[in-house]
Design an enzyme around this catalytic site. Structure first.
Site, PDB file in Angstrom:
ATOM      1  N   ASP A  68       0.849  -1.188   0.000  1.00  0.00           N
ATOM      2  CA  ASP A  68       0.000   0.000   0.000  1.00  0.00           C
ATOM      3  C   ASP A  68       0.896   1.253   0.000  1.00  0.00           C
ATOM      4  O   ASP A  68       1.898   1.307   0.710  1.00  0.00           O
ATOM      5  CB  ASP A  68      -0.915   0.006   1.238  1.00  0.00           C
ATOM      6  CG  ASP A  68      -2.050   1.006   1.108  1.00  0.00           C
ATOM      7  OD1 ASP A  68      -3.203   0.574   0.993  1.00  0.00           O
ATOM      8  OD2 ASP A  68      -1.780   2.233   1.107  1.00  0.00           O
ATOM      9  N   ILE A  69       0.491   2.236  -0.770  1.00  0.00           N
ATOM     10  CA  ILE A  69       1.304   3.451  -0.924  1.00  0.00           C
ATOM     11  C   ILE A  69       1.289   4.313   0.350  1.00  0.00           C
ATOM     12  O   ILE A  69       2.215   5.085   0.582  1.00  0.00           O
ATOM     13  CB  ILE A  69       0.834   4.229  -2.182  1.00  0.00           C
ATOM     14  CG1 ILE A  69       1.947   5.069  -2.764  1.00  0.00           C
ATOM     15  CG2 ILE A  69      -0.408   5.050  -1.921  1.00  0.00           C
ATOM     16  CD1 ILE A  69       1.658   5.583  -4.170  1.00  0.00           C
ATOM     17  N   ASN A  83     -12.839  -3.015   2.641  1.00  0.00           N
ATOM     18  CA  ASN A  83     -13.812  -1.925   2.690  1.00  0.00           C
ATOM     19  C   ASN A  83     -14.734  -2.035   1.483  1.00  0.00           C
ATOM     20  O   ASN A  83     -14.267  -2.244   0.360  1.00  0.00           O
ATOM     21  CB  ASN A  83     -13.096  -0.569   2.668  1.00  0.00           C
ATOM     22  CG  ASN A  83     -12.213  -0.374   3.886  1.00  0.00           C
ATOM     23  OD1 ASN A  83     -12.565  -0.758   4.997  1.00  0.00           O
ATOM     24  ND2 ASN A  83     -11.034   0.215   3.687  1.00  0.00           N
ATOM     25  N   GLN A 110     -14.764   2.589   1.240  1.00  0.00           N
ATOM     26  CA  GLN A 110     -13.975   2.185   0.067  1.00  0.00           C
ATOM     27  C   GLN A 110     -13.609   3.400  -0.777  1.00  0.00           C
ATOM     28  O   GLN A 110     -14.472   4.236  -1.074  1.00  0.00           O
ATOM     29  CB  GLN A 110     -14.773   1.178  -0.781  1.00  0.00           C
ATOM     30  CG  GLN A 110     -13.967   0.600  -1.934  1.00  0.00           C
ATOM     31  CD  GLN A 110     -14.724  -0.495  -2.685  1.00  0.00           C
ATOM     32  OE1 GLN A 110     -15.889  -0.784  -2.388  1.00  0.00           O
ATOM     33  NE2 GLN A 110     -14.060  -1.073  -3.667  1.00  0.00           N
ATOM     34  N   HIS A 169     -10.198  -5.214  -3.167  1.00  0.00           N
ATOM     35  CA  HIS A 169      -8.863  -5.439  -2.591  1.00  0.00           C
ATOM     36  C   HIS A 169      -8.977  -5.793  -1.124  1.00  0.00           C
ATOM     37  O   HIS A 169      -9.839  -5.281  -0.412  1.00  0.00           O
ATOM     38  CB  HIS A 169      -7.954  -4.212  -2.770  1.00  0.00           C
ATOM     39  CG  HIS A 169      -8.552  -2.921  -2.278  1.00  0.00           C
ATOM     40  ND1 HIS A 169      -9.471  -2.215  -3.020  1.00  0.00           N
ATOM     41  CD2 HIS A 169      -8.373  -2.221  -1.140  1.00  0.00           C
ATOM     42  CE1 HIS A 169      -9.825  -1.133  -2.348  1.00  0.00           C
ATOM     43  NE2 HIS A 169      -9.177  -1.114  -1.192  1.00  0.00           N
TER      44      HIS A 169
HETATM   45  P1  AMP Z   1      -9.804   1.551   0.317  1.00  0.00           P
HETATM   46  O1  AMP Z   1     -10.143   2.722   1.163  1.00  0.00           O
HETATM   47  O2  AMP Z   1     -10.066   0.233   1.004  1.00  0.00           O
HETATM   48  O3  AMP Z   1     -10.430   1.637  -1.058  1.00  0.00           O
HETATM   49  O4  AMP Z   1      -8.235   1.572   0.181  1.00  0.00           O
HETATM   50  C1  AMP Z   1      -7.539   1.975  -0.953  1.00  0.00           C
HETATM   51  C2  AMP Z   1      -6.077   1.845  -0.611  1.00  0.00           C
HETATM   52  O5  AMP Z   1      -5.321   1.954  -1.787  1.00  0.00           O
HETATM   53  C3  AMP Z   1      -5.562   2.930   0.359  1.00  0.00           C
HETATM   54  O6  AMP Z   1      -5.021   2.310   1.527  1.00  0.00           O
HETATM   55  C4  AMP Z   1      -4.481   3.645  -0.459  1.00  0.00           C
HETATM   56  O7  AMP Z   1      -3.368   4.036   0.309  1.00  0.00           O
HETATM   57  C5  AMP Z   1      -4.117   2.588  -1.488  1.00  0.00           C
HETATM   58  N1  AMP Z   1      -3.570   3.112  -2.733  1.00  0.00           N
HETATM   59  C6  AMP Z   1      -4.078   4.121  -3.481  1.00  0.00           C
HETATM   60  N2  AMP Z   1      -3.318   4.304  -4.594  1.00  0.00           N
HETATM   61  C7  AMP Z   1      -2.321   3.395  -4.531  1.00  0.00           C
HETATM   62  C8  AMP Z   1      -1.216   3.078  -5.375  1.00  0.00           C
HETATM   63  N3  AMP Z   1      -0.963   3.738  -6.519  1.00  0.00           N
HETATM   64  N4  AMP Z   1      -0.371   2.082  -5.002  1.00  0.00           N
HETATM   65  C9  AMP Z   1      -0.601   1.405  -3.856  1.00  0.00           C
HETATM   66  N5  AMP Z   1      -1.631   1.631  -3.028  1.00  0.00           N
HETATM   67  C10 AMP Z   1      -2.483   2.622  -3.342  1.00  0.00           C
END
Ligand code: AMP
Ligand code: ZN
Length: 115
Positions: free
Chosen positions: A33-34, A89, A96, A102
């Site tokens: 995760d970023i 989520n 989400q 994911h």
């Molecule tokens: P959610 O709120 O469950 O949809 O989580 C989305 C997740 O994606 C968050 O924890 C972000 O930090 C992660 N995220 C968003 N963009 C990227 C990316 N380019 N690479 C890796 N993780 C990401």
């Protein structure tokens, strides 16, 4: 739709956006995760575009099982030995943000930044 050209995670699957991959096979991809909440925070995704858990169908049962089985394996490989948290989520009230299914898998020593 198996691939959504406007979807961030589909772009990661296609290699159009870089990611720190930790696992890949025909069906699944896992990457860091970023914005990690924990010392180890990976996302496990199906390569198939499924917008959220709300869109799951019976045919996705095997895929979900593979994601669940992969989580402890990745934690072991990443050195997590004292437990981990899995979060999916779903939808607006579920918090989400990215609409490609994911599973968050988080571990490592506390305190964590979040969660
Ligand atoms: P959610 O709120 O469950 O949809 O989580 C989305 C997740 O994606 C968050 O924890 C972000 O930090 C992660 N995220 C968003 N963009 C990227 C990316 N380019 N690479 C890796 N993780 C990401
Ligand atoms: Zn997608």
């Amino acid at each position: 739709m198996s691939h959504d050209p406007n979807c961030l995670f589909c772009k990661i699957v296609a290699g159009q956006i870089p990611s720190r991959k930790v696992y890949e096979d025909d069906q699944l991809l896992a990457f860091h995760d970023i914005h990690p909440w924990a010392p180890v925070h990976v996302l496990i995704i199906p390569k198939l575009h499924i917008a959220s858990m709300a869109e799951l169908e019976d045919t996705h049962a095997g895929l979900m099982g593979q994601m669940a089985v992969l989580a402890p394996r990745l934690m072991r490989e990443l050195g997590v030995t004292n437990g981990f948290r899995t979060v999916i989520n779903t939808g607006q009230d579920g918090g989400q943000e990215v609409y490609h299914l994911h599973m968050h898998v988080m571990g490592g020593p506390r305190p964590w930044a979040k969660g």
